[in-house]
Design a protein around this motif. Structure first.
Motif, PDB file in Angstrom:
ATOM      1  N   ASN A 149     -76.370   2.405 -39.737  1.00  0.00           N
ATOM      2  CA  ASN A 149     -75.123   2.525 -39.706  1.00  0.00           C
ATOM      3  C   ASN A 149     -74.738   2.110 -40.920  1.00  0.00           C
ATOM      4  N   PHE A 150     -75.443   1.149 -41.755  1.00  0.00           N
ATOM      5  CA  PHE A 150     -75.222   0.782 -43.186  1.00  0.00           C
ATOM      6  C   PHE A 150     -75.149   2.217 -44.045  1.00  0.00           C
ATOM      7  N   CYS A 151     -76.160   2.925 -43.849  1.00  0.00           N
ATOM      8  CA  CYS A 151     -76.385   4.154 -44.493  1.00  0.00           C
ATOM      9  C   CYS A 151     -75.499   5.273 -44.260  1.00  0.00           C
ATOM     10  N   ALA A 152     -74.939   5.264 -43.206  1.00  0.00           N
ATOM     11  CA  ALA A 152     -74.180   6.568 -42.924  1.00  0.00           C
ATOM     12  C   ALA A 152     -72.762   6.324 -43.313  1.00  0.00           C
ATOM     13  N   TYR A 153     -72.213   5.020 -43.447  1.00  0.00           N
ATOM     14  CA  TYR A 153     -70.933   4.650 -43.455  1.00  0.00           C
ATOM     15  C   TYR A 153     -70.323   5.272 -45.022  1.00  0.00           C
ATOM     16  N   VAL A 154     -71.103   5.722 -46.055  1.00  0.00           N
ATOM     17  CA  VAL A 154     -70.865   6.128 -47.198  1.00  0.00           C
ATOM     18  C   VAL A 154     -70.059   7.454 -46.883  1.00  0.00           C
ATOM     19  N   ALA A 155     -70.249   8.167 -45.881  1.00  0.00           N
ATOM     20  CA  ALA A 155     -69.462   9.347 -45.703  1.00  0.00           C
ATOM     21  C   ALA A 155     -68.170   9.203 -45.403  1.00  0.00           C
ATOM     22  N   VAL A 156     -68.031   8.044 -44.665  1.00  0.00           N
ATOM     23  CA  VAL A 156     -66.513   7.685 -44.175  1.00  0.00           C
ATOM     24  C   VAL A 156     -65.861   7.367 -45.649  1.00  0.00           C
ATOM     25  N   GLY A 157     -66.547   6.609 -46.527  1.00  0.00           N
ATOM     26  CA  GLY A 157     -65.835   6.186 -47.745  1.00  0.00           C
ATOM     27  C   GLY A 157     -65.710   7.403 -48.603  1.00  0.00           C
ATOM     28  N   VAL A 158     -66.616   8.261 -48.993  1.00  0.00           N
ATOM     29  CA  VAL A 158     -66.295   9.480 -49.862  1.00  0.00           C
ATOM     30  C   VAL A 158     -65.279  10.204 -49.248  1.00  0.00           C
ATOM     31  N   LEU A 159     -65.446  10.535 -48.118  1.00  0.00           N
ATOM     32  CA  LEU A 159     -63.900  11.473 -47.660  1.00  0.00           C
ATOM     33  C   LEU A 159     -62.758  10.841 -47.798  1.00  0.00           C
ATOM     34  N   HIS A 160     -62.691   9.082 -47.580  1.00  0.00           N
ATOM     35  CA  HIS A 160     -61.565   8.611 -47.567  1.00  0.00           C
ATOM     36  C   HIS A 160     -61.194   8.766 -49.237  1.00  0.00           C
ATOM     37  N   HIS A 161     -61.859   8.371 -50.034  1.00  0.00           N
ATOM     38  CA  HIS A 161     -61.580   8.378 -51.665  1.00  0.00           C
ATOM     39  C   HIS A 161     -61.149   9.768 -51.730  1.00  0.00           C
ATOM     40  N   HIS A 162     -61.979  11.108 -51.589  1.00  0.00           N
ATOM     41  CA  HIS A 162     -61.266  12.319 -51.855  1.00  0.00           C
ATOM     42  C   HIS A 162     -59.834  12.387 -51.109  1.00  0.00           C
ATOM     43  N   LEU A 163     -59.761  12.041 -49.883  1.00  0.00           N
ATOM     44  CA  LEU A 163     -58.601  12.430 -49.536  1.00  0.00           C
ATOM     45  C   LEU A 163     -57.027  11.539 -50.291  1.00  0.00           C
ATOM     46  N   ALA A 164     -57.769  10.365 -50.688  1.00  0.00           N
ATOM     47  CA  ALA A 164     -56.835   9.463 -51.278  1.00  0.00           C
ATOM     48  C   ALA A 164     -56.271   9.953 -52.662  1.00  0.00           C
ATOM     49  N   ALA A 192     -52.850  -0.175 -43.707  1.00  0.00           N
ATOM     50  CA  ALA A 192     -52.747   0.899 -44.044  1.00  0.00           C
ATOM     51  C   ALA A 192     -52.535   1.947 -43.114  1.00  0.00           C
ATOM     52  N   ALA A 193     -53.316   2.055 -41.908  1.00  0.00           N
ATOM     53  CA  ALA A 193     -53.067   2.799 -40.739  1.00  0.00           C
ATOM     54  C   ALA A 193     -51.744   2.788 -40.078  1.00  0.00           C
ATOM     55  N   LEU A 194     -51.108   1.770 -39.888  1.00  0.00           N
ATOM     56  CA  LEU A 194     -50.090   1.431 -39.410  1.00  0.00           C
ATOM     57  C   LEU A 194     -48.854   1.901 -40.354  1.00  0.00           C
ATOM     58  N   ASN A 195     -49.168   2.093 -41.581  1.00  0.00           N
ATOM     59  CA  ASN A 195     -48.058   2.402 -42.564  1.00  0.00           C
ATOM     60  C   ASN A 195     -48.101   3.911 -42.613  1.00  0.00           C
ATOM     61  N   GLY A 196     -49.233   4.531 -42.028  1.00  0.00           N
ATOM     62  CA  GLY A 196     -49.394   6.205 -42.132  1.00  0.00           C
ATOM     63  C   GLY A 196     -50.208   6.492 -43.166  1.00  0.00           C
ATOM     64  N   ASP A 197     -50.737   5.815 -44.066  1.00  0.00           N
ATOM     65  CA  ASP A 197     -51.352   6.201 -45.108  1.00  0.00           C
ATOM     66  C   ASP A 197     -52.323   7.367 -44.832  1.00  0.00           C
ATOM     67  N   PRO A 198     -52.202   8.646 -45.581  1.00  0.00           N
ATOM     68  CA  PRO A 198     -53.011   9.769 -45.019  1.00  0.00           C
ATOM     69  C   PRO A 198     -54.366   9.598 -44.978  1.00  0.00           C
ATOM     70  N   ALA A 199     -54.923   8.957 -45.944  1.00  0.00           N
ATOM     71  CA  ALA A 199     -56.391   9.094 -46.205  1.00  0.00           C
ATOM     72  C   ALA A 199     -56.922   8.212 -44.978  1.00  0.00           C
ATOM     73  N   THR A 200     -56.155   7.059 -44.571  1.00  0.00           N
ATOM     74  CA  THR A 200     -56.761   6.021 -43.809  1.00  0.00           C
ATOM     75  C   THR A 200     -56.444   6.466 -42.487  1.00  0.00           C
ATOM     76  N   THR A 201     -55.627   7.308 -42.030  1.00  0.00           N
ATOM     77  CA  THR A 201     -55.174   7.679 -40.669  1.00  0.00           C
ATOM     78  C   THR A 201     -56.110   8.881 -40.471  1.00  0.00           C
ATOM     79  N   ALA A 202     -56.439   9.677 -41.514  1.00  0.00           N
ATOM     80  CA  ALA A 202     -57.475  10.753 -41.450  1.00  0.00           C
ATOM     81  C   ALA A 202     -58.849  10.299 -40.953  1.00  0.00           C
ATOM     82  N   VAL A 203     -59.231   9.293 -41.678  1.00  0.00           N
ATOM     83  CA  VAL A 203     -60.853   8.978 -41.443  1.00  0.00           C
ATOM     84  C   VAL A 203     -60.744   8.045 -40.017  1.00  0.00           C
ATOM     85  N   PHE A 204     -59.834   7.287 -39.611  1.00  0.00           N
ATOM     86  CA  PHE A 204     -59.811   6.561 -38.470  1.00  0.00           C
ATOM     87  C   PHE A 204     -58.989   7.025 -37.163  1.00  0.00           C
ATOM     88  N   GLY A 205     -58.354   8.102 -37.487  1.00  0.00           N
ATOM     89  CA  GLY A 205     -57.608   8.728 -36.392  1.00  0.00           C
ATOM     90  C   GLY A 205     -58.317   9.883 -35.803  1.00  0.00           C
TER      91      GLY A 205
END
Length: 363
Positions: free
Chosen positions: A104-119, A329-342
């Motif tokens: 799970n440590f190694c997989a999480y890079v995918a969440v971060g990379v997508l989040h950074h790209h969307l941000a 950030a999610a509660l504020n509707g930040d697009p990148a954060t809501t995308a990866v957690f929503g």
């Protein structure tokens, strides 16, 4: 390259002002080493999962250069098999302190990379990190059981630890969905990942017996929601089921039963899970409850033993502060954060032919 603006101001009535969130983000950035590594705190260790969580918080707060440096650290120090060690002394890549490699440590890079790209809209970054993501995901999926769960880790000598953790696998589920979205953006179909994601989701949703029993830990309670396996009525039902066991009104969320210890990271993650389940009101209440863990410098104490009225341990970690900022950030509707957690725009994977009548999700 098109770089969107910061989008929304990180502030939440009754929880944090904009100045307070800015101070917290600045303190996380101050913990980052010049090489991009973000340890728990200076002099402690870095683990890849918490490093990514802190980087995502930096992106949510507009510190995009610092966040990119964190991902570039991962790219530079990825091991030949696609993994990272579980811990590095003060974030020094030359001083690993735990040479096992946790899935799970190694997989999480995918969440971060997508989040950074969307941000940021940085396509060059996404393209540069795509080989890093593919290697990490392939490392992780090499430990998947035929019936869906993914083994915990490989030891330093390569021996697989096949026991599967529900929390870790729920987190991997989120990461695989983000990886599949990155595959779409790269025009690089990964049907094997789609099958793996579906098998994993089914196991988490329908087969708790396939995982080690860690039900004393609050993470095993809320992570199937946070990791996107359960949504809608199913998510709300799961969170209601053990609410009174884990939530201490006015203080936060217990880490582990029966200990009288609430922790900031688990509380903020539960707030994210509540938001994902459509319960923003209680999400905000949980975040407000952990205000007592906020230190004067803007970071957060890891936990509080309420039976002894004592902060414990005496540490303020980058990842605890990061989890709070991501929930805000999610509660504020930040697009990148809501995308990866929503997860509304993330691929679901292909469900297996197993327990078909019971394997339904409520969107």
């Amino acid at each position: 390259m098109t770089v969107p603006g910061r989008g929304v101001t990180l502030a939440l009535d009754g929880v944090l002002t904009a100045d307070e969130t800015a101070r917290t983000a600045a303190r996380i950035a101050a913990l980052q080493r010049p090489d991009g590594a973000i340890p728990w705190f200076r002099g402690h260790h870095l683990d890849p999962w918490d490093h990514v969580e802190a980087a995502m918080a930096l992106d949510a707060a507009g510190h995009h250069t610092s966040a990119r440096a964190a991902y570039e650290w991962l790219a530079r120090h990825q091991l030949p098999d696609g993994s990272w060690y579980a811990a590095y002394d003060d974030g020094d890549a030359d001083r690993p302190t735990d040479r096992s490699r946790e899935t799970n440590f190694c997989a999480y890079v995918a969440v971060g990379v997508l989040h950074h790209h969307l941000a940021t809209g940085d396509d060059g970054f996404r393209r540069a990190m795509w080989p890093v993501v593919t290697a990490a995901v392939d490392f992780v999926l090499a430990l998947q059981h035929p019936d869906g769960p993914i083994g915990w880790k490989r030891e330093n000598d390569g021996t697989p630890v096949t026991d599967a953790l529900l929390t870790g696998c729920a987190s991997i589920h989120q990461a695989l969905r983000c990886a599949l979205r990155l595959a779409d953006l790269a025009d690089d179909p990964r049907p094997d990942w789609e099958l793996a994601t579906g098998r994993l989701a089914h196991a988490v949703r329908c087969h708790p017996e396939r995982f080690l029993d860690k039900s004393r830990y609050s993470m095993d309670w809320y992570y199937p929601v946070l990791g996107g396996v359960l949504r809608g009525d199913a998510a709300r039902a799961r969170l209601a089921e053990r609410w009174d066991e884990f939530v201490v009104p006015g203080l936060g969320v217990r880490c582990v039963l029966p200990n009288p210890w609430v922790t900031g990271g688990e509380s903020a993650e539960l707030a994210l899970a509540l938001w994902a389940a459509g319960d923003s009101a209680r999400s905000t209440e949980i975040l407000a409850a952990i205000g007592h863990l906020r230190a004067e410098d803007g970071l957060y104490w890891t936990g509080y033993v309420y039976a002894d009225d004592a902060v414990w341990p005496q540490e303020r970690t980058s990842w605890t502060a990061g989890s709070v900022l991501l929930a805000v950030a999610a509660l504020n509707g930040d697009p990148a954060t809501t995308a990866v957690f929503g997860g509304d725009t993330l691929p679901d994977g292909l469900p297996p032919r197993c327990c078909v009548p019971a394997d339904t999700s409520d969107a």
